[in-house]
Design a protein around this motif. Structure first.
Motif, PDB file in Angstrom:
ATOM      1  N   ASP A 224       0.780  -1.633  -0.038  1.00 17.52           N
ATOM      2  CA  ASP A 224      -0.201  -0.152  -0.100  1.00 17.52           C
ATOM      3  C   ASP A 224       0.808   0.926   0.475  1.00 17.52           C
ATOM      4  OD1 ASP A 224      -2.021   1.670  -0.037  1.00 17.52           O
ATOM      5  OD2 ASP A 224      -3.209   0.864   1.951  1.00 17.52           O
TER       6      ASP A 224
ATOM      7  N   ARG B 277       0.081   4.342   0.603  1.00 17.08           N
ATOM      8  CA  ARG B 277      -0.503   5.550   1.703  1.00 17.08           C
ATOM      9  C   ARG B 277       0.536   5.259   3.163  1.00 17.08           C
ATOM     10  NH1 ARG B 277      -6.508   4.664  -0.181  1.00 17.08           N
ATOM     11  NH2 ARG B 277      -5.597   2.372  -0.093  1.00 17.08           N
TER      12      ARG B 277
ATOM     13  N   GLY C   4      -3.049   4.318  -3.286  1.00 11.57           N
ATOM     14  CA  GLY C   4      -3.036   5.299  -2.201  1.00 11.57           C
ATOM     15  C   GLY C   4      -2.360   6.542  -2.220  1.00 11.57           C
ATOM     16  N   LYS C   5      -0.484   5.969  -3.022  1.00 13.01           N
ATOM     17  CA  LYS C   5       0.060   6.904  -2.940  1.00 13.01           C
ATOM     18  C   LYS C   5       1.158   6.766  -4.308  1.00 13.01           C
ATOM     19  CE  LYS C   5       2.709   9.315  -0.060  1.00 13.01           C
ATOM     20  NZ  LYS C   5       3.102  10.044   1.241  1.00 13.01           N
TER      21      LYS C   5
END
Lengths: 431, 132
Positions: free
Chosen positions: B40, B42, B64-65
């Motif tokens: 992930d 984030r 997410g990022k």
């Protein structure tokens, strides 16, 4: 040399194309080979029965020999010369070139059409690669799966002694990934196929709305005649798949209906037959100029007397509705060229703006753009008005002498030293 | 053996494709690396900070990022400003490479990559970091 003095050249060209000897053709039409030779070198004028006989022998209409290449071919040659951006001294001799070498002229005109078509394709693809999140995600999925397969297969092939547990696991991964790759590749192909056929792509509301309006050629006769309603049209539109697209289309149709009620087709057609005067129409029908511009773009081409394009944007500059017109590229995604008269109008609400423009890299066609911004919200002492702007795009018969050079969007604009440029053009970087 | 030099070395692999994680984990583990993975974007920066690895392998497109945002955040941390980062991406245009390098990526590799390339890049980056 005038086109009708090239009849002989066309006869010769056609005869050679048929691989027919001069003497054979001369015999067939009852003249001497030497006389035919003079005709073919444009040293004897030809007409009447002899022309008809020669045309018959060559299997073409006499007009093909007297008028030569189609006007469209000559026009395409002139466009090709103009688009080259270089002064072509022999530009005045395009018809002579087409008459003497129709095959080569057709090749040149064909290549010019092909370049224009490729330019459009490049623009569409680069726009999509840059701005289309669906396509980017789809490509990423394919490449990531390919990376997993390559890496796993390489381990299986190159690792000498691999434990059974790892071997089984990698075989299982390989099986999963190859299935995923097959599916994602198929999805990608379907995705690209859909866009190539111009059909609707899910998840891009503006394209759905455009497909819907295109299906009606931007003119809704039944709506104008009171036989249907905007709601019914939207409900029955297979092109409108998303809620956003349905809502946008409904708003545009309601505006269309109001415009049509204000300016009924028959009355408007009568007014237009007296001349093209948008400001005069606004006064005559007691409506504002934005309504006139929208209404004109909604007219069938035979009523307006010419093709038309249209762009409507909101106060942020985001395009809400667009009607494409050949030669004036509208970006499929993202922001448009800030130099468009549409945005000049947005900066000066209620002030009509008229500009003659050409687009960079497309110097074959000039356009007259008429634009105005109107308040979307009713007047209120306590709130600032929110404006929308409309731009009607009309093709010009001739290139304007001092046009405003604009682009489509910065990403695919070849314009140099543009103070309005927002981001670099990929045309500089990669082409 | 080069692998022996890498014994005890620690890499964090930030990648959301499980079978790529599995393949790289196998590859680097055999070369003596300890591999931690995370999927992930984030909280990737926090995970990397907490793990304090010798090297990071970072995917560009993460949920997410993005990898680009992660590398920028990493470079703002003084302790992580010189951490070797190998970026993996499906976007291989010169522009993407240039942007990644400007953001502070140590090495840029496009998918689909070969195992040999990944291994060589990891060893090379680690050796450079140790020399520096």
């Amino acid at each position: 040399m005038a086109r009708d003095t090239l009849t002989g050249s066309r006869i010769r060209e056609r005869r050679l194309f048929l691989d027919l000897r001069q003497a054979a053709l001369a015999r067939q039409v009852g003249i001497s080979a030497s006389y035919l030779n003079l005709i073919e070198h444009n040293r004897r004028r030809i007409g009447g029965k002899l022309l008809v006989d020669i045309a018959k022998a060559l299997g073409v209409e006499p007009s093909m020999l007297t008028e030569g290449a189609e006007v469209a071919l000559i026009s395409a040659l002139r466009e090709a010369a103009a688009d080259s951006g270089k002064p072509v001294a022999e530009l005045d001799h395009a018809d002579e070139f087409a008459g003497r070498f129709p095959g080569w002229a057709e090749v040149l005109a064909g290549e010019h059409r092909r370049v224009a078509s490729l330019e459009r394709t490049v623009q569409v693809l680069s726009d999509r690669l840059t701005h289309d999140p669906d396509l980017a995600a789809s490509l990423h999925e394919v490449l990531s799966t390919a990376a997993a397969i390559r890496s796993t297969a390489s381990i299986l092939a190159e690792t000498g002694e691999l434990e059974q547990e790892w071997r089984d696991r990698f075989h299982r991964n390989l099986n999963e990934d190859s299935r995923r790759l097959a599916e994602s590749s198929k999805s990608l192909v379907n995705f690209l196929d859909q866009s190539n056929t111009g059909s609707v792509r899910r998840g891009v509301p503006q394209e759905e709305v455009e497909a819907f309006f295109t299906a009606y050629d931007y003119h809704f006769s039944a709506l104008e005649q009171g036989q249907t309603s905007p709601e019914d049209l939207v409900a029955g539109a297979s092109e409108l798949q998303s809620d956003t697209a349905r809502s946008t289309a409904l708003g545009a149709l309601q505006q269309y209906q109001a415009d049509a009620e204000k300016m009924p087709l028959a009355e408007l057609a009568r007014s237009l037959s007296r001349g093209f005067d948008p400001a005069g129409l606004a006064a005559e029908f007691n409506c504002d100029l934005s309504q006139v511009l929208r209404r004109l773009a909604a007219l069938p081409e035979d009523v307006l007397g010419q093709a038309s394009g249209l762009v409507i944007c909101d106060a942020s500059g985001a395009v809400l509705l667009r009607k494409p017109i050949a030669g004036f590229a509208l970006p499929r995604f993202g922001a448009s060229c800030p130099l468009w008269p549409l945005y000049a109008a947005l900066a000066r609400p209620m002030v009509p703006v008229r500009r003659q423009v050409v687009q960079h890299g497309r110097h074959a066609v000039g356009f007259e753009c008429l634009a105005v911004a109107w308040p979307q919200t009713p007047p209120d002492f306590d709130r600032d008005p929110v404006y929308r702007a409309v731009m009607l795009i009309l093709p010009l018969a001739e290139l304007p002498a001092t046009p405003l050079a604009v682009g489509s969007s910065c990403r695919v604009c070849a314009g140099q030293d543009c103070a309005a440029r927002r981001e670099p053009s990929i045309l500089d970087e990669e082409f | 053996m080069e692998g022996d030099l890498n014994m005890g070395r620690h890499v964090v692999l930030v990648e959301d494709e499980p079978n790529i994680i599995e393949a790289i984990r196998f590859l680097l583990t055999r070369d003596g690396w300890t591999v931690d993975s995370h999927s992930d974007g984030r909280d990737a920066v926090e995970v990397i900070k907490a793990a304090d690895p010798d090297l990071v392998i970072l995917d560009l497109m993460l949920p997410g990022k993005s990898g680009m945002e992660i590398i920028k955040d990493l470079r703002e941390e003084e302790a992580l400003s010189n951490l070797p980062v190998l970026m993996l991406t499906a976007r291989g245009q010169a522009r993407d490479r240039d942007m990644a390098e400007k953001a502070g990526v140590s090495r840029f590799m496009t998918k689909p990559f070969s195992n040999t390339e990944v291994l060589a890049a990891v060893r090379d980056l680690h050796a450079q970091a140790n020399q520096g």
